[in-house]
Scaffold this motif. Structure first.
Motif, PDB file in Angstrom:
ATOM      1  N   VAL A  11      88.518  13.027  27.581  1.00 31.24           N
ATOM      2  CA  VAL A  11      88.588  13.818  28.811  1.00 31.24           C
ATOM      3  C   VAL A  11      89.922  13.478  29.472  1.00 31.24           C
ATOM      4  O   VAL A  11      90.238  12.306  29.680  1.00 31.24           O
ATOM      5  N   ALA A  61      93.253  14.461  32.356  1.00 35.87           N
ATOM      6  CA  ALA A  61      93.559  15.028  33.672  1.00 35.87           C
ATOM      7  C   ALA A  61      95.013  14.777  34.014  1.00 35.87           C
ATOM      8  O   ALA A  61      95.632  13.819  33.527  1.00 35.87           O
ATOM      9  N   THR A 120      94.666  15.939  41.942  1.00 31.42           N
ATOM     10  CA  THR A 120      94.590  16.468  40.585  1.00 31.42           C
ATOM     11  C   THR A 120      94.353  17.960  40.673  1.00 31.42           C
ATOM     12  O   THR A 120      93.675  18.445  41.579  1.00 31.42           O
ATOM     13  N   GLU A 140      89.246  18.510  26.541  1.00 29.57           N
ATOM     14  CA  GLU A 140      88.338  18.639  27.679  1.00 29.57           C
ATOM     15  C   GLU A 140      89.030  18.118  28.928  1.00 29.57           C
ATOM     16  O   GLU A 140      89.491  16.980  28.965  1.00 29.57           O
ATOM     17  N   SER A 152      89.048  17.212  33.069  1.00 29.63           N
ATOM     18  CA  SER A 152      88.160  16.794  34.143  1.00 29.63           C
ATOM     19  C   SER A 152      87.807  17.989  35.018  1.00 29.63           C
ATOM     20  O   SER A 152      88.675  18.806  35.346  1.00 29.63           O
ATOM     21  N   GLN A 185      85.618   8.954  41.976  1.00 24.99           N
ATOM     22  CA  GLN A 185      85.208  10.202  41.337  1.00 24.99           C
ATOM     23  C   GLN A 185      85.988  10.470  40.042  1.00 24.99           C
ATOM     24  O   GLN A 185      85.616  11.339  39.253  1.00 24.99           O
ATOM     25  N   LEU A 186      87.070   9.718  39.831  1.00 24.67           N
ATOM     26  CA  LEU A 186      87.861   9.873  38.605  1.00 24.67           C
ATOM     27  C   LEU A 186      87.291   9.070  37.437  1.00 24.67           C
ATOM     28  O   LEU A 186      87.888   9.023  36.369  1.00 24.67           O
ATOM     29  N   GLY A 232      85.083   9.409  35.156  1.00 29.76           N
ATOM     30  CA  GLY A 232      84.805   9.985  33.845  1.00 29.76           C
ATOM     31  C   GLY A 232      86.028  10.406  33.050  1.00 29.76           C
ATOM     32  O   GLY A 232      85.886  10.979  31.964  1.00 29.76           O
ATOM     33  N   ILE A 233      87.219  10.132  33.547  1.00 26.57           N
ATOM     34  CA  ILE A 233      88.446  10.535  32.855  1.00 26.57           C
ATOM     35  C   ILE A 233      88.896   9.422  31.910  1.00 26.57           C
ATOM     36  O   ILE A 233      88.963   8.257  32.294  1.00 26.57           O
TER      37      ILE A 233
END
Length: 321
Positions: free
Chosen positions: A194, A196, A207, A223, A225, A251-252, A254-255
Motif C-alpha cells: 500500500v 502513498a 496526502t 494499491e 491509501s 491514520q497513516l 496502514g501504509i
C-alpha cells in the motif's frame, strides 16, 4: 606571388554578400511559408512555424515537453523562482549552455522577450490574461496543463495539434514498455504494498492524489491509501488534500511505503520539521521506523515526460531495489 587587385576583392565581396542575402531571403521566405495554422485550446488563432529555431517553454514542464517533441530551444529558458537550475531529472545534454531566468510564481515577460523566441509553449492556460501578452512576443500555443486530470491527455492533444505525434508516441511507447516490465517483476516477486504520496505543510501532514505520483501508482497497479482520495483510474476524486494534525497522523498506519517531496537541495519535507520528528505517533508508524519513505524532487509532481520517467524510476528502485 602576384597580389589581388583591391577592385577585384571589393567586387567579389559584394557579389558574395548579395548572394548570401539572396540565399538568406529565400531561406527565410521558405521557412515563413512552413507554418501550422490552428486555434489553440485558449481560443487564439495562431500561425506557428513547423520548425522553430528558438522555442521557449513558459513553465519548466513546457521546456521538457519541447525537448521531448524535438524542438530547437531558445538560448534562455525559465525555471521556478525557488530553483537555481533546471530540474536535475531533465535531459541535461539538451539544456547544456542555456541561460535561465526565474519565471514562477512571478512572471518575467521582459526576460521572455529578451530570449527572442519564435514560438512559445505555455501550459499555464488557467492564467486567463497571460496568452494575449505572450502572443505579442511570439506565436504561442497556450493550453491548461494543470486542470487536475492526467497531464498526458492535454500533452497528447498539444502534440497532435503541432504535428509532433511521432515524437510523442515514441516517448509514450518507451514509458509504457517500462511500466509493463516493472509490473511483471512486481508480480513475479509478489510485491504489492500500500503506497502513498505524503508531504508536510504548515504543521499538517498531507496526502493527496495530485499529479504524477498518483498516475504512476495507478499505471503500476499499486494499491493506494484511501487517504489519497484516488479514483479507480488513478485520478483525484477531488482536488482536496487530506490534512492530518499531529494528533491524527496515526491514520497513516496502514501504509507500507511512502514517497515524499523534497526541495531542490534534497531537503525532505517530512524531515525538516522539529515537531514532526518529536511526534511519537509519527515516529512509530511502520514506514517511518523501517525507513520506507523515499524522496523525490517536488517538481516531478507537475507532469512532464522526464518527470514521469524519473518518478517511475524512484518507485522501481524503492520496491525492487
Amino acid at each position: 606571388m602576384r597580389s589581388t587587385p583591391l577592385s577585384f576583392v571589393a567586387l567579389a565581396a559584394t557579389a558574395l554578400l548579395l548572394t548570401s542575402c539572396a540565399s538568406a531571403s529565400s531561406d527565410a521566405s521558405s521557412t515563413a511559408s512552413e507554418t501550422i495554422e490552428l486555434t489553440t485550446p485558449a481560443g487564439s488563432d495562431v500561425e506557428i512555424p513547423t520548425e522553430p529555431t528558438a522555442a521557449l517553454g513558459f513553465y519548466t514542464t513546457d521546456v521538457d515537453l519541447l525537448i521531448t517533441l524535438g524542438y530547437e530551444l531558445a538560448g534562455s529558458q525559465p525555471i521556478r523562482d525557488d530553483f537555481t537550475a533546471f530540474p536535475d531529472f531533465f535531459p541535461q545534454d539538451e539544456l547544456e549552455g542555456l541561460d535561465t531566468f526565474g519565471n514562477y510564481p512571478e512572471f518575467n515577460l521582459e526576460a521572455v522577450l529578451e530570449a527572442e523566441p519564435d514560438f512559445i509553449l505555455n501550459g499555464l492556460g488557467y492564467e486567463k490574461d497571460l496568452d494575449a501578452q505572450l502572443q505579442k512576443i511570439a506565436p504561442t500555443y497556450t493550453y491548461n496543463a494543470f486542470d487536475g486530470g492526467d497531464w498526458r491527455d492535454v500533452a497528447e492533444q498539444m502534440a497532435t495539434d503541432l504535428g509532433r505525434e511521432d515524437q510523442w508516441q515514441a516517448w509514450l511507447d518507451q514509458y509504457e514498455a517500462r511500466v509493463s516490465d516493472i509490473r511483471e517483476r512486481l508480480d513475479a516477486a509478489d510485491i504489492h504494498p500500500v503506497v502513498a504520496d505524503v508531504g508536510y505543510f504548515n504543521g499538517q501532514v498531507t496526502t493527496s492524489c495530485y499529479g504524477v505520483p498518483c498516475l504512476v501508482f495507478a499505471d503500476l497497479g499499486l494499491e493506494m491509501s484511501p487517504l489519497m482520495n484516488a479514483t479507480e483510474e488513478g485520478l483525484p476524486a477531488s482536488d482536496e488534500y487530506a490534512e492530518l494534525s499531529p494528533e491524527q497522523v496515526g491514520q497513516l498506519e496502514g501504509i507500507d511505503v511512502v514517497f515524499t517531496g523534497a526541495e531542490e537541495d534534497g531537503t525532505l519535507w517530512v524531515e525538516d520539521d522539529e515537531a514532526l520528528s518529536q511526534n511519537e505517533l509519527w515516529q512509530n508508524l511502520p514506514f517511518v521506523k523501517s525507513g520506507e519513505y523515499y524522496p523525490y524532487n517536488y517538481e516531478m509532481l507537475y507532469g512532464s515526460p522526464s518527470g514521469q520517467d524519473a518518478f517511475l524510476t524512484i518507485v522501481e528502485k524503492a520496491l525492487l531495489g
